[in-house]
Motif scaffolding. Structure first.
Motif, mmCIF file in Angstrom:
data_model
loop_
_atom_site.group_PDB
_atom_site.id
_atom_site.type_symbol
_atom_site.label_atom_id
_atom_site.label_comp_id
_atom_site.label_asym_id
_atom_site.label_seq_id
_atom_site.Cartn_x
_atom_site.Cartn_y
_atom_site.Cartn_z
ATOM 1 N N GLY A 121 0.792 -1.215 0.000
ATOM 2 C CA GLY A 121 0.000 0.000 0.000
ATOM 3 C C GLY A 121 0.829 1.272 0.000
ATOM 4 O O GLY A 121 0.337 2.338 0.395
ATOM 5 N N LEU A 122 2.072 1.186 -0.447
ATOM 6 C CA LEU A 122 2.955 2.345 -0.476
ATOM 7 C C LEU A 122 2.728 3.170 -1.737
ATOM 8 O O LEU A 122 2.442 2.630 -2.811
ATOM 9 C CB LEU A 122 4.416 1.905 -0.411
ATOM 10 C CG LEU A 122 4.849 1.199 0.878
ATOM 11 C CD1 LEU A 122 6.221 0.570 0.698
ATOM 12 C CD2 LEU A 122 4.860 2.169 2.049
ATOM 13 N N ARG A 123 2.886 4.477 -1.611
ATOM 14 C CA ARG A 123 2.779 5.363 -2.773
ATOM 15 C C ARG A 123 4.092 5.407 -3.554
ATOM 16 O O ARG A 123 4.089 5.696 -4.750
ATOM 17 C CB ARG A 123 2.417 6.783 -2.325
ATOM 18 C CG ARG A 123 1.059 6.891 -1.646
ATOM 19 C CD ARG A 123 0.702 8.338 -1.375
ATOM 20 N NE ARG A 123 1.695 8.996 -0.532
ATOM 21 C CZ ARG A 123 1.703 8.962 0.790
ATOM 22 N NH1 ARG A 123 0.759 8.268 1.435
ATOM 23 N NH2 ARG A 123 2.630 9.602 1.481
ATOM 24 N N ALA A 124 5.209 5.176 -2.885
ATOM 25 C CA ALA A 124 6.527 5.308 -3.512
ATOM 26 C C ALA A 124 6.677 4.341 -4.684
ATOM 27 O O ALA A 124 6.197 3.199 -4.633
ATOM 28 C CB ALA A 124 7.620 5.037 -2.484
ATOM 29 N N ARG A 125 7.354 4.821 -5.710
ATOM 30 C CA ARG A 125 7.706 3.990 -6.862
ATOM 31 C C ARG A 125 9.159 4.269 -7.231
ATOM 32 O O ARG A 125 9.646 5.390 -7.050
ATOM 33 C CB ARG A 125 6.794 4.275 -8.051
ATOM 34 C CG ARG A 125 5.355 3.805 -7.841
ATOM 35 C CD ARG A 125 5.268 2.296 -7.676
ATOM 36 N NE ARG A 125 3.907 1.821 -7.476
ATOM 37 C CZ ARG A 125 3.329 1.657 -6.280
ATOM 38 N NH1 ARG A 125 4.014 1.957 -5.180
ATOM 39 N NH2 ARG A 125 2.101 1.215 -6.182
#
Length: 238
Positions: free
Chosen positions: A92-96
């Motif tokens: 569920g992380l936004r980081a890419r």
């Protein structure tokens, strides 16, 4: 003796490391969100920004704090192996990632080493300036040094979370033969100075594939069951 790695640890069990570079800091792994304030505090104390984050792999206890760190340093680059990128979405992380690593690259002072086994995209990083090897979960050092495939009943999650034990042992064996190592810095357990003898011994034990004692399995399964509620969307801490 070179200076010990800059280790930030959660409960003494889950580690991240800050690596000074000319333009700021590289952060190896982010651990879980509760460690983020200490990471940011250490960066402030060093007086340098976090310029890049390098992930040894995408498991929750190595990548879970990404969003918290990137909120404080939104321009930081994120480097990781594409094979582990799917974990970020599962957590569920936004980081890419901003950059892909496959092994063989040089990122600042760190040489990237492909060490698949514990995950398909597992990486290690070697600092050629001081001979520090940041090896993620290829080994663990809680108690004695072990290849990740050798069960530690008190920290079973990395072993239970290794999908390809044979490849993990091969990766560990390659790392054990690297020349001029002064420090071995791991995801779990204390850093080890002058580590090569201990690494070779751990590899030799792992290659024998010893069966854990019944009590070790019982303890390990109990501890693994206790941490089940902390797993995020089925991503095993490891």
């Amino acid at each position: 003796m070179t200076q010990a790695p800059i280790r930030l640890s959660l409960f003494g069990l889950i580690n991240t490391y800050l690596v000074p570079e000319r333009d700021g800091l590289s952060l190896i792994d982010t651990a879980l969100p509760p460690l983020a304030p200490r990471i940011l505090g250490a960066a402030r104390q060093l007086g340098q920004p976090i310029r890049r984050i390098l992930l040894t792999h995408g498991h929750s206890d190595h990548a879970g704090g990404l969003d918290a760190v990137l909120q404080a340093f939104p321009d930081a680059e994120l480097w990781m192996h594409p094979a582990d990128e799917h974990y970020l979405g599962e957590l569920g992380l936004r980081a890419r990632p901003t950059h892909a690593l496959h092994g063989g690259e040089q990122v600042g002072s760190l040489r990237v080493l492909a060490t698949a086994g514990h995950s398909l995209g597992h990486l290690a990083f070697l600092d050629g300036r001081d001979g520090t090897l940041y090896a993620g979960d290829t080994f663990t050092s809680l108690g004695r040094l072990r290849v990740v495939t050798e069960l530690n009943p008190w920290l079973p999650m990395p072993t239970f979370g290794t999908p390809d034990p044979a490849q993990a042992r091969q990766s560990a064996a390659r790392l054990a033969e690297l020349p001029h190592l002064n420090w071995l810095a791991l995801g779990h357990g204390r850093p080890i100075s002058q580590p090569q003898k201990a690494m070779r011994g751990a590899v030799a034990r792992a290659q024998l594939e010893p069966s854990p004692a019944a009590w070790e399995l019982a303890v390990a399964r109990r501890i693994d069951a206790l941490v089940q509620p902390s797993k995020v969307r089925g991503s095993r801490p490891a």
